[in-house]
Design a protein around this motif. Structure first.
Motif, PDB file in Angstrom:
ATOM      1  N   ASP A 217       0.826  -1.202   0.000  1.00 54.55           N
ATOM      2  CA  ASP A 217       0.000   0.000   0.000  1.00 54.55           C
ATOM      3  C   ASP A 217       0.864   1.258   0.000  1.00 54.55           C
ATOM      4  O   ASP A 217       1.894   1.327   0.689  1.00 54.55           O
ATOM      5  N   HIS A 218       0.443   2.259  -0.768  1.00 53.75           N
ATOM      6  CA  HIS A 218       0.928   3.639  -0.630  1.00 53.75           C
ATOM      7  C   HIS A 218       2.439   3.801  -0.849  1.00 53.75           C
ATOM      8  O   HIS A 218       3.092   4.600  -0.172  1.00 53.75           O
ATOM      9  N   PHE A 219       3.019   3.015  -1.774  1.00 58.00           N
ATOM     10  CA  PHE A 219       4.445   3.154  -2.098  1.00 58.00           C
ATOM     11  C   PHE A 219       5.366   2.809  -0.928  1.00 58.00           C
ATOM     12  O   PHE A 219       6.545   3.154  -0.951  1.00 58.00           O
ATOM     13  N   GLY A 220       4.848   2.155   0.105  1.00 55.02           N
ATOM     14  CA  GLY A 220       5.653   1.957   1.307  1.00 55.02           C
ATOM     15  C   GLY A 220       5.749   3.213   2.152  1.00 55.02           C
ATOM     16  O   GLY A 220       6.618   3.322   3.020  1.00 55.02           O
ATOM     17  N   THR A 221       4.841   4.152   1.963  1.00 55.79           N
ATOM     18  CA  THR A 221       4.701   5.392   2.740  1.00 55.79           C
ATOM     19  C   THR A 221       6.023   6.084   3.037  1.00 55.79           C
ATOM     20  O   THR A 221       6.547   6.025   4.148  1.00 55.79           O
ATOM     21  N   PRO A 222       6.606   6.744   2.033  1.00 59.14           N
ATOM     22  CA  PRO A 222       7.795   7.574   2.294  1.00 59.14           C
ATOM     23  C   PRO A 222       7.409   8.770   3.157  1.00 59.14           C
ATOM     24  O   PRO A 222       6.638   9.633   2.736  1.00 59.14           O
ATOM     25  N   LEU A 223       7.920   8.808   4.371  1.00 66.74           N
ATOM     26  CA  LEU A 223       7.572   9.869   5.311  1.00 66.74           C
ATOM     27  C   LEU A 223       8.288  11.170   4.962  1.00 66.74           C
ATOM     28  O   LEU A 223       9.389  11.159   4.407  1.00 66.74           O
ATOM     29  N   GLY A 224       7.655  12.296   5.337  1.00 70.22           N
ATOM     30  CA  GLY A 224       8.251  13.602   5.072  1.00 70.22           C
ATOM     31  C   GLY A 224       8.083  14.572   6.222  1.00 70.22           C
ATOM     32  O   GLY A 224       8.156  15.784   6.032  1.00 70.22           O
ATOM     33  N   ALA A 254       1.478  -3.841  -6.224  1.00 71.92           N
ATOM     34  CA  ALA A 254       1.658  -2.486  -5.707  1.00 71.92           C
ATOM     35  C   ALA A 254       0.441  -1.617  -5.978  1.00 71.92           C
ATOM     36  O   ALA A 254      -0.078  -1.593  -7.100  1.00 71.92           O
ATOM     37  N   LYS A 255       0.003  -0.912  -4.933  1.00 74.04           N
ATOM     38  CA  LYS A 255      -1.005   0.128  -5.090  1.00 74.04           C
ATOM     39  C   LYS A 255      -0.302   1.463  -5.267  1.00 74.04           C
ATOM     40  O   LYS A 255       0.576   1.813  -4.469  1.00 74.04           O
ATOM     41  N   LEU A 256      -0.716   2.207  -6.288  1.00 67.08           N
ATOM     42  CA  LEU A 256      -0.111   3.495  -6.597  1.00 67.08           C
ATOM     43  C   LEU A 256      -1.072   4.589  -6.155  1.00 67.08           C
ATOM     44  O   LEU A 256      -2.086   4.839  -6.809  1.00 67.08           O
ATOM     45  N   GLY A 257      -0.760   5.224  -5.070  1.00 66.60           N
ATOM     46  CA  GLY A 257      -1.581   6.275  -4.488  1.00 66.60           C
ATOM     47  C   GLY A 257      -1.204   6.439  -3.029  1.00 66.60           C
ATOM     48  O   GLY A 257      -0.251   5.825  -2.539  1.00 66.60           O
ATOM     49  N   GLY A 258      -1.937   7.287  -2.342  1.00 70.12           N
ATOM     50  CA  GLY A 258      -1.678   7.468  -0.922  1.00 70.12           C
ATOM     51  C   GLY A 258      -0.536   8.405  -0.592  1.00 70.12           C
ATOM     52  O   GLY A 258      -0.147   8.504   0.580  1.00 70.12           O
ATOM     53  N   LEU A 259       0.002   9.114  -1.588  1.00 67.71           N
ATOM     54  CA  LEU A 259       1.104  10.045  -1.312  1.00 67.71           C
ATOM     55  C   LEU A 259       0.622  11.400  -0.818  1.00 67.71           C
ATOM     56  O   LEU A 259       1.443  12.260  -0.510  1.00 67.71           O
ATOM     57  N   ASN A 264       3.145  12.236   4.559  1.00 68.31           N
ATOM     58  CA  ASN A 264       4.091  12.284   3.452  1.00 68.31           C
ATOM     59  C   ASN A 264       4.804  13.633   3.375  1.00 68.31           C
ATOM     60  O   ASN A 264       5.820  13.760   2.687  1.00 68.31           O
ATOM     61  N   GLY A 265       4.248  14.630   4.045  1.00 68.44           N
ATOM     62  CA  GLY A 265       4.967  15.874   4.227  1.00 68.44           C
ATOM     63  C   GLY A 265       4.843  16.907   3.132  1.00 68.44           C
ATOM     64  O   GLY A 265       5.573  17.910   3.151  1.00 68.44           O
ATOM     65  N   TYR A 266       3.903  16.742   2.205  1.00 66.15           N
ATOM     66  CA  TYR A 266       3.759  17.752   1.156  1.00 66.15           C
ATOM     67  C   TYR A 266       3.036  19.002   1.656  1.00 66.15           C
ATOM     68  O   TYR A 266       3.126  20.055   1.014  1.00 66.15           O
ATOM     69  N   GLY A 267       2.312  18.886   2.727  1.00 64.38           N
ATOM     70  CA  GLY A 267       1.698  20.054   3.341  1.00 64.38           C
ATOM     71  C   GLY A 267       0.519  20.637   2.608  1.00 64.38           C
ATOM     72  O   GLY A 267       0.111  21.776   2.871  1.00 64.38           O
ATOM     73  N   TYR A 268      -0.091  19.868   1.699  1.00 62.53           N
ATOM     74  CA  TYR A 268      -1.200  20.401   0.914  1.00 62.53           C
ATOM     75  C   TYR A 268      -2.332  20.908   1.804  1.00 62.53           C
ATOM     76  O   TYR A 268      -2.954  21.935   1.517  1.00 62.53           O
ATOM     77  N   MET A 269      -2.629  20.197   2.855  1.00 65.30           N
ATOM     78  CA  MET A 269      -3.809  20.497   3.667  1.00 65.30           C
ATOM     79  C   MET A 269      -3.712  21.825   4.398  1.00 65.30           C
ATOM     80  O   MET A 269      -4.716  22.340   4.871  1.00 65.30           O
ATOM     81  N   HIS A 270      -2.528  22.389   4.469  1.00 63.02           N
ATOM     82  CA  HIS A 270      -2.343  23.653   5.172  1.00 63.02           C
ATOM     83  C   HIS A 270      -2.305  24.859   4.231  1.00 63.02           C
ATOM     84  O   HIS A 270      -2.107  25.988   4.679  1.00 63.02           O
TER      85      HIS A 270
END
Length: 351
Positions: A217-224, A254-259, A264-270
């Motif tokens: 799931d989720h590319f193995g969740t690369p944290l940011g 592999a599921k492609l999504g969840g980034l 993940n640290g992109y900060g979109y929600m802020h």
């Protein structure tokens, strides 16, 4: 008594339903006739009466019906609807039962829940594990397809919006490996959610249970966030090698999504504005491209991970991004990415 929440203690109530904010970047669905199986979404009722955080069938239908041709979905466990009055090893069956009932009530013309990935502790003694899996089979009414028993674990959970519940050496525990092998013997899959720094543990598991289909799931969740903030380029370089190594295990899909998850640290929600599909491709496209290179479309499937990724991006926008980033592929490859791989891996019927 059925449990209705509790997986995400750091969740900000109601944020996943910010329709006004998501609507600030409107897009029209491209290639709207292409059939989609969304292989990864959740349903839940969290929060409090004063500040509810609810994402159930009406909300899912608003997203899946917003312009793309989503015909089927796969529900992924998230500790919703557990039956706390049942024996411990059977409490999660309440989630399967409730979601299966929701699926039956879906009207024609709406995306149909075609599969359920449930939760069961795989370290249970074999007799209890088989009893739990039998109970999920019975409760699922033909929809039960596999288990997710996530191993996500980080040494600094205080920095994470959605800290995982994994335990140390979970994937290396011989009893866990035995449980994963039992899943394969029964024709069931194992979904895995873990973090990028747990790659070796997951690789070892894939090698230890080669007859069981594992879904990353989720590319193995690369944290940011936390100690990983500002290190995305270094993480990507190591991650590429890890994924190439993992792709050598034929039992891994592999599921492609969840980034777009907060961690993940992109900060979109802020931000004042959510991202467009073009921005998603610009900032995340290389991760998708590498997975397609090493796994191939026949082992990959696009996923929404809604409503978690809904903190950052709308359903129309994220699937537009998927369609744009796969536009160079032939139709057979695109058919696999948008529906075929998910149907094959999870044993879903035609729509």
């Amino acid at each position: 008594m059925t449990e209705t929440g509790g997986r995400y203690p750091g969740w900000r109530p109601g944020i996943e339903l910010r329709d006004d904010w998501l609507g600030l970047v409107p897009e029209t669905a491209i290639d709207p006739q292409r059939e989609i199986v969304d292989p990864h979404h959740h349903l839940w009722r969290h929060g409090t009466p004063e500040a509810p955080a609810v994402y159930e069938m009406d909300a899912l239908w608003r997203d899946t019906g917003a312009g793309h041709n989503v015909v089927q979905t796969v529900y992924i466990e998230c500790r919703s609807y557990w039956d706390r009055d049942a024996p411990a090893h059977l409490q999660s069956v309440g989630e399967t039962r409730t979601v299966a009932q929701m699926a039956v009530q879906t009207p024609r013309g709406q995306a149909q829940i075609a599969g359920i990935i449930a939760q069961t502790e795989l370290v249970l003694p074999p007799d209890q594990l088989h009893a739990a899996l039998d109970a999920h089979e019975a409760a699922g009414n033909g929809l039960f397809k596999g288990i997710r028993n996530s191993g996500a674990r980080d040494a600094e959970p205080q920095h994470l919006a959605i800290p995982g519940r994994g335990v140390e050496n979970q994937y290396g525990d011989p009893e866990f490996v035995r449980g994963v092998t039992i899943l394969g013997d029964r024709g069931l899959t194992l979904d895995s959610w873990h973090y990028h720094h747990q790659h070796q543990e997951f690789l070892d598991l894939a090698c230890a249970a080669p007859q069981t289909t594992l879904v990353l799931d989720h590319f193995g969740t690369p944290l940011g966030v936390g100690r990983f903030e500002g290190k995305r380029d270094d993480i990507f370089a190591a991650w590429k090698d890890h994924m190439s190594e993992l792709a050598e295990c034929p039992n891994v899909m592999a599921k492609l999504g969840g980034l777009c998850m907060p961690d993940n640290g992109y900060g979109y929600m802020h931000r004042d504005l959510p991202p467009s599909s073009d921005e998603i491709i610009e900032t995340q496209g290389k991760w998708y491209a590498h997975m397609l290179d090493v796994f191939g479309p026949e082992r990959c499937m696009f996923e929404s991970n809604f409503p978690v990724d809904r903190t950052a991006v709308s359903y129309v926008v994220i699937w537009n991004a998927f369609k744009k980033m796969s536009a160079h592929l032939d139709d057979a490859a695109r058919q696999a990415l948008f529906s075929g791989t998910a149907r094959r891996v999870y044993g879903l019927p035609p729509a």
